[in-house]
Design a protein around this motif. Structure first.
Motif, PDB file in Angstrom:
ATOM      1  N   ARG A 111      16.832  35.243 -15.288  1.00 21.12           N
ATOM      2  CA  ARG A 111      17.760  36.384 -14.575  1.00 21.12           C
ATOM      3  C   ARG A 111      19.323  36.068 -14.735  1.00 21.12           C
ATOM      4  NH1 ARG A 111      18.070  34.844  -8.252  1.00 21.12           N
ATOM      5  NH2 ARG A 111      19.067  36.893  -8.480  1.00 21.12           N
ATOM      6  N   LYS A 112      19.521  34.934 -15.653  1.00 25.33           N
ATOM      7  CA  LYS A 112      20.702  35.026 -15.888  1.00 25.33           C
ATOM      8  C   LYS A 112      21.111  35.829 -17.238  1.00 25.33           C
ATOM      9  CE  LYS A 112      20.827  30.305 -14.836  1.00 25.33           C
ATOM     10  NZ  LYS A 112      20.518  28.974 -15.204  1.00 25.33           N
ATOM     11  N   SER A 115      20.353  40.757 -15.444  1.00 22.92           N
ATOM     12  CA  SER A 115      20.698  40.779 -14.003  1.00 22.92           C
ATOM     13  C   SER A 115      19.985  41.758 -13.117  1.00 22.92           C
ATOM     14  CB  SER A 115      22.248  41.279 -13.848  1.00 22.92           C
ATOM     15  OG  SER A 115      22.271  42.656 -14.070  1.00 22.92           O
ATOM     16  N   ASP A 116      19.921  41.551 -11.793  1.00 19.25           N
ATOM     17  CA  ASP A 116      18.834  42.367 -11.258  1.00 19.25           C
ATOM     18  C   ASP A 116      19.357  43.787 -11.058  1.00 19.25           C
ATOM     19  OD1 ASP A 116      18.001  39.768 -10.255  1.00 19.25           O
ATOM     20  OD2 ASP A 116      18.562  40.081  -8.180  1.00 19.25           O
ATOM     21  N   ARG A 117      20.633  44.091 -11.416  1.00 22.13           N
ATOM     22  CA  ARG A 117      21.005  45.376 -11.484  1.00 22.13           C
ATOM     23  C   ARG A 117      20.214  46.065 -12.815  1.00 22.13           C
ATOM     24  NH1 ARG A 117      27.213  46.829 -11.446  1.00 22.13           N
ATOM     25  NH2 ARG A 117      27.007  44.767 -12.679  1.00 22.13           N
ATOM     26  N   ASP A 118      20.470  45.319 -13.765  1.00 22.86           N
ATOM     27  CA  ASP A 118      19.809  45.710 -15.127  1.00 22.86           C
ATOM     28  C   ASP A 118      18.333  46.013 -14.952  1.00 22.86           C
ATOM     29  OD1 ASP A 118      22.289  45.401 -16.277  1.00 22.86           O
ATOM     30  OD2 ASP A 118      21.573  43.514 -17.219  1.00 22.86           O
TER      31      ASP A 118
ATOM     32  N   VAL B  97      26.106  29.683 -17.026  1.00 28.11           N
ATOM     33  CA  VAL B  97      26.622  31.081 -16.891  1.00 28.11           C
ATOM     34  C   VAL B  97      25.830  31.574 -15.595  1.00 28.11           C
ATOM     35  CG1 VAL B  97      27.296  33.049 -17.755  1.00 28.11           C
ATOM     36  CG2 VAL B  97      27.074  31.084 -19.129  1.00 28.11           C
ATOM     37  N   ILE B  98      26.205  31.653 -14.533  1.00 29.51           N
ATOM     38  CA  ILE B  98      25.402  32.080 -13.528  1.00 29.51           C
ATOM     39  C   ILE B  98      26.422  33.703 -12.863  1.00 29.51           C
ATOM     40  CG2 ILE B  98      24.383  31.968 -11.257  1.00 29.51           C
ATOM     41  CD1 ILE B  98      23.797  29.513 -12.332  1.00 29.51           C
ATOM     42  N   ASP B 100      26.520  37.888 -14.149  1.00 31.92           N
ATOM     43  CA  ASP B 100      26.126  38.738 -15.039  1.00 31.92           C
ATOM     44  C   ASP B 100      27.232  39.258 -16.108  1.00 31.92           C
ATOM     45  OD1 ASP B 100      27.448  40.727 -13.737  1.00 31.92           O
ATOM     46  OD2 ASP B 100      25.880  41.415 -12.543  1.00 31.92           O
ATOM     47  N   SER B 101      26.802  40.468 -16.797  1.00 31.53           N
ATOM     48  CA  SER B 101      27.610  40.930 -17.878  1.00 31.53           C
ATOM     49  C   SER B 101      29.074  41.448 -17.258  1.00 31.53           C
ATOM     50  CB  SER B 101      26.985  42.136 -18.565  1.00 31.53           C
ATOM     51  OG  SER B 101      26.739  43.060 -17.689  1.00 31.53           O
ATOM     52  N   SER B 102      28.930  41.884 -16.117  1.00 34.90           N
ATOM     53  CA  SER B 102      30.405  42.410 -15.404  1.00 34.90           C
ATOM     54  C   SER B 102      31.371  41.417 -14.808  1.00 34.90           C
ATOM     55  CB  SER B 102      30.096  43.520 -14.427  1.00 34.90           C
ATOM     56  OG  SER B 102      29.451  42.898 -13.403  1.00 34.90           O
ATOM     57  N   VAL B 106      25.632  36.121  -9.944  1.00 36.87           N
ATOM     58  CA  VAL B 106      24.171  36.129  -9.703  1.00 36.87           C
ATOM     59  C   VAL B 106      23.794  35.402  -8.456  1.00 36.87           C
ATOM     60  CG1 VAL B 106      21.890  35.842 -10.296  1.00 36.87           C
ATOM     61  CG2 VAL B 106      23.892  36.853 -11.997  1.00 36.87           C
ATOM     62  N   LEU B 107      23.346  35.780  -7.372  1.00 39.16           N
ATOM     63  CA  LEU B 107      22.976  35.029  -6.082  1.00 39.16           C
ATOM     64  C   LEU B 107      21.894  34.167  -6.729  1.00 39.16           C
ATOM     65  CD1 LEU B 107      22.482  37.543  -3.525  1.00 39.16           C
ATOM     66  CD2 LEU B 107      24.238  35.953  -3.708  1.00 39.16           C
TER      67      LEU B 107
END
Lengths: 153, 118
Positions: A111-112, A115-118, B97-98, B100-102, B106-107
């Motif tokens: 999930r790194k 992402s959940d959005r992806d 890296v916790i 995301d691309s933006s 990330v929780l």
């Protein structure tokens, strides 16, 4: 290699039908069961290719489950996900056509990268394909999106 | 006196020469034969049993559950995987890296993902 040593071939004994004449030769028992599923042989081959390419490119373990999920579906899908060895880097796409529900479960390391959005974006396009009755196309496009969001390893 | 003479007789007109049997052959048997050939191609050409086995939204889906995996040996030993055989170890992913691309955090949690219905 000397002239006397011949490389061993895969055939146990010479002769017999070719693989195209008798596809069961090259198929395992579980593969034969998959032929009874909702997919044509061509769709199964494309699915196999997509899973292999996604695994190779991302280094994650993608898998697709197609069948009933116990209620609540989210917990049921996470239980399936935990059965995979290396669940941290595993991504499970669980689809239940009867319940009309799909779950994407990503491991803690995966999930790194996804992402959940992806994952939600992939889920939306999969649901759109499933609503049109295209089971194989939805799974393929979901795998493709998740793999491209994860990037190369 | 005007001499009226019919140049062609009725014998020279082909259509009127057709007997009942010929008319029947040309206008009934041949079209029916064409229809029969087309119908045979339509209904006999494809495997209709195979085509019916697909998912349609709203219809019951009564296939056995399937689980597709690129390398089935990665299923743990407790669930039918190999006991001691070489387990494919996935490549390590750099920790730390916790986000995301933006750049959003990330929780933390054991698993992520998404759900949807259709």
């Amino acid at each position: 290699m000397t002239a006397g040593e011949q490389p061993r071939t895969a055939l146990e004994s010479p002769g017999g039908n070719t693989i195209s004449a008798e596809p069961e030769q090259a198929t395992s028992d579980s593969g034969l069961e998959a032929l009874d599923g909702p997919f044509t042989t061509r769709q199964l081959l494309r699915l196999d290719e997509a899973l292999r390419v996604a695994d190779q490119q991302t280094g994650l373990t993608f898998s697709v489950y197609l069948g009933e999920l116990d209620e609540p579906t989210r917990e049921s899908a996470e239980r399936l996900h935990r059965q995979l060895s290396g669940a941290d880097t595993a991504v499970l796409l669980a689809v239940s056509p009867n319940q009309r529900v799909l779950e994407i479960v990503t491991g803690s390391a995966a999930r790194k990268r996804i992402s959940d959005r992806d994952a939600k974006l992939a889920a939306l396009s999969m649901a759109a394909a499933f609503a049109g009755g295209d089971l194989a196309g939805g799974v393929l496009s979901g795998l493709d999106q998740l793999a491209s969001h994860a990037g190369r390893h | 006196m005007i001499d009226v003479r019919i140049i062609g007789t009725t014998d020279a007109l082909g259509a009127l020469k057709l007997s009942v049997l010929n008319t029947f052959l040309v206008f009934a048997v041949i079209p029916l034969a064409v229809v029969a050939v087309v119908a045979a191609l339509v209904f006999g050409g494809s495997d209709r049993v195979r085509r019916a086995r697909r998912y349609r939204p709203g219809r019951p889906y009564d296939f056995k559950p399937i689980w597709f995996l690129a390398s089935p040996e990665q299923v743990g030993p407790a669930y039918g995987g190999p006991e001691t055989g070489h387990q494919a170890t996935p490549p390590a992913i750099e920790p730390g890296v916790i986000e995301d691309s933006s750049g959003a955090r990330v929780l933390p949690g054991p698993t992520g993902g998404a759900s949807d219905r259709w």
